[in-house]
Design an enzyme around this catalytic site. Structure first.
Site, mmCIF file in Angstrom:
data_model
loop_
_atom_site.group_PDB
_atom_site.id
_atom_site.type_symbol
_atom_site.label_atom_id
_atom_site.label_comp_id
_atom_site.label_asym_id
_atom_site.label_seq_id
_atom_site.Cartn_x
_atom_site.Cartn_y
_atom_site.Cartn_z
ATOM 1 N N LYS A 1 -5.877 65.415 52.227
ATOM 2 C CA LYS A 1 -5.927 64.442 51.137
ATOM 3 C C LYS A 1 -7.380 64.072 50.861
ATOM 4 C CE LYS A 1 -1.395 62.233 51.255
ATOM 5 N NZ LYS A 1 -0.670 60.949 51.371
ATOM 6 N N LYS B 1 0.363 64.054 63.634
ATOM 7 C CA LYS B 1 0.138 64.082 62.190
ATOM 8 C C LYS B 1 0.238 65.493 61.651
ATOM 9 C CE LYS B 1 -2.780 62.904 58.335
ATOM 10 N NZ LYS B 1 -3.975 62.227 57.785
ATOM 11 N N ARG C 1 8.849 63.540 53.458
ATOM 12 C CA ARG C 1 8.549 63.491 54.882
ATOM 13 C C ARG C 1 7.151 62.915 55.134
ATOM 14 N NH1 ARG C 1 9.336 62.799 60.181
ATOM 15 N NH2 ARG C 1 8.274 64.308 61.507
#
Length: 523
Positions: A311, A395, A409
């Site tokens: 991200k 993660k 999810r």
């Protein structure tokens, strides 16, 4: 030490390099084809002819699953199709080190010689060379999901074995995304880990992005890592702070990189905290329509959050990170020595993200944090390195299952962020560090979810106690929340009149529910 699995196509050297690696690591060697033949009392060719491929794959899967579950380390040469099943492959990546050996079709044919005993090549109308090329193409996605790929063409088997053992000793975390798979190395005071990660990618030049605070505190470590690379590099030093996470700052990176005449083989290095990671990653996603980047986080928060998952982006007056892209790094190097110069406030703030991943993914990890909070506040603690590695592993498992939040999810990783981001935006990113705002958001959102029966009673109190053990405040003035609510309405997870909100359904487990934003005003 974990087991070392050799994956890849037949004829790439798995059964040659495997025993050599086992000798170096002083562990047993296992060839899964030999185990299948021994247990079935027939050759592989006979089993294929008698039972067909599907039955053979069932036998193979059972043996591989047995080896994955075995706590004793082994070196294993896997059959060429052993890790084609996604769930088995990911289980192997979680429990072992997987090294894929590669070779060209012509070299594979040369090594195998007579292919009459290779049923997957002879039970086809295509000639063997064409069949190898076809299978390599269809399996490329699966073979790429590994901790390392090693070409064996023209390479001595001893060297292949030693290279594989070096990967096993590094013990990186893999984030499997097909051809975009990358690994995360977690080390302590090892600048050479960054040097090696860059060298493996063979870039034409480097665009090194950092900020003035990190350059002053950790610049010597960065210089040590880059000094062994004979590469031109463009140094870009940004002003620190969330208030500079803007399009203007991204443009600074674009201007410097393009002004230096970069090409598509350039590599962007993000050396700093979460702001640097987001800005450098976004710049990489857009330069020349996308170039590679490596993340080298220097804060705890960036290590367990911003550096992993792809991200990227920047802030906008309407909210935090509302403009960006998902652009995965090619490697992540987490060196906990960087934490030695981190301020106590920054270190504490990073634990909010660690607590969040435990809340959503692992009750045992949450309990580990409860038992070790005092020790973990010491940057030099060996317990901190293993804790960071566990947080990153958890993660990575979420990201691999839902890279782009297309199945909800990955949204569970936003627990605490709807309120947290709103608080940051309301204060113009000056009052709270990101982790501090997330800590408040975690307790507030858990409290609302408890009230409505989504989350078990007592979860918010237990989370509050853990966050406070890490020195984080969890209190929120009602007037501050009311002022921040206008930013909740611009949350990235908003869908018409509702927000996709992460909900803890049990300690270490989370789901996503679509709830009205007004519900959060009850916090």
């Amino acid at each position: 030490m974990r087991s070392l699995f050799f994956s890849g196509f037949m004829g790439t050297g798995k059964t040659t390099a495997g025993p050599l690696a086992a000798s170096r690591l002083d562990v047993p060697f296992i060839d899964t084809d030999e185990v299948i033949a021994r247990e079935a009392g027939a050759t592989i060719a006979e089993l294929w002819k008698r039972d067909g491929e599907a039955k053979f794959r069932e036998r193979e899967r059972a043996i591989v699953e047995r080896l994955i579950a075995d706590p004793k380390p082994h070196v294993v040469a896997l059959g060429g199709g052993a890790l084609l099943s996604r769930d088995v492959r990911h289980a192997a990546l979680d429990r072992a080190t997987v090294v894929t050996l590669t070779s060209t079709p012509a070299e594979i044919i040369r090594r195998m010689g007579d292919v009459s005993s290779r049923p997957n090549l002879t039970l086809s109308s295509a000639n063997p060379l064409a069949r190898i090329a076809e299978l390599l193409s269809t399996r490329a996605h699966a073979y790429a999901e590994c901790h390392a790929e090693l070409s064996t063409d023209g390479v001595d088997a001893d060297d292949v074995a030693e290279s594989a053992c070096a990967v096993a000793r590094r013990d990186p975390v893999a984030l499997p995304l097909g051809a975009r798979t990358y690994v995360i190395d977690v080390v302590h005071d090892a600048p050479e880990a960054l040097t090696d990660a860059i060298a493996r990618l063979a870039p034409s030049a480097l665009v090194v992005v950092t900020d003035t605070s990190v350059r002053r505190a950790r610049g010597a470590a960065l210089d040590r890592a880059l000094s062994h690379l004979a590469l031109p590099h463009i140094d870009i030093t940004l002003p620190p702070g969330e208030e500079h996470k803007t399009l203007s700052t991204v443009s600074t990176i674009w201007d410097a990189a393009l002004g230096a005449g970069i090409d598509r083989d350039v590599l962007v290095i993000a050396f700093g905290g979460g702001v640097t990671s987001d800005l450098a990653g976004f710049a990489a996603s857009t330069l020349l329509r996308g170039v590679r980047f490596v993340s080298a986080p220097t804060t705890l928060l960036a290590m367990v959050d911003a550096s992993v998952g792809g991200k990227t982006g920047f802030d906008h007056p309407t909210g935090k990170n509302v403009i960006g892209a998902i652009h995965q790094p090619r490697a992540v190097v987490i060196d906990t020595a960087h934490l030695s110069t981190l301020s106590p406030r920054e270190l504490r703030a990073g634990f909010a993200e660690v607590v969040k991943i435990a809340l959503t993914s692992s009750a045992s990890f949450f309990e580990h944090l409860e038992s070790n909070a005092a020790r973990l506040l010491d940057p030099a603690s060996g317990a901190l390195l293993s804790t960071i590695r566990e947080a990153v592993t958890l993660k990575a498992q979420i990201v691999r299952d839902d890279e782009r939040e297309s199945h909800d999810r990955r949204i569970i990783l936003n627990l605490g962020h709807t309120i947290g981001h709103a608080l940051e935006a309301q204060s113009n990113y000056r009052k709270y560090l990101h982790g501090e705002a997330v800590a408040i958001g975690l307790v507030a959102e858990l409290g609302v979810c408890e009230k409505h029966g989504f989350t078990p009673k007592g979860t918010a109190a237990r989370t509050r106690a853990l966050l406070e053990a890490f020195g984080l405040s969890t209190t929120l003035r009602p007037d501050e929340l009311r002022a921040a609510m206008r930013f909740v309405s611009s949350d990235k997870k908003r869908r018409r009149t509702r927000i996709a909100l992460p909900v803890v359904t049990a300690l270490g487990a989370a789901d996503v529910r679509e709830l009205p934003p007004e519900l959060l005003a009850e916090a």
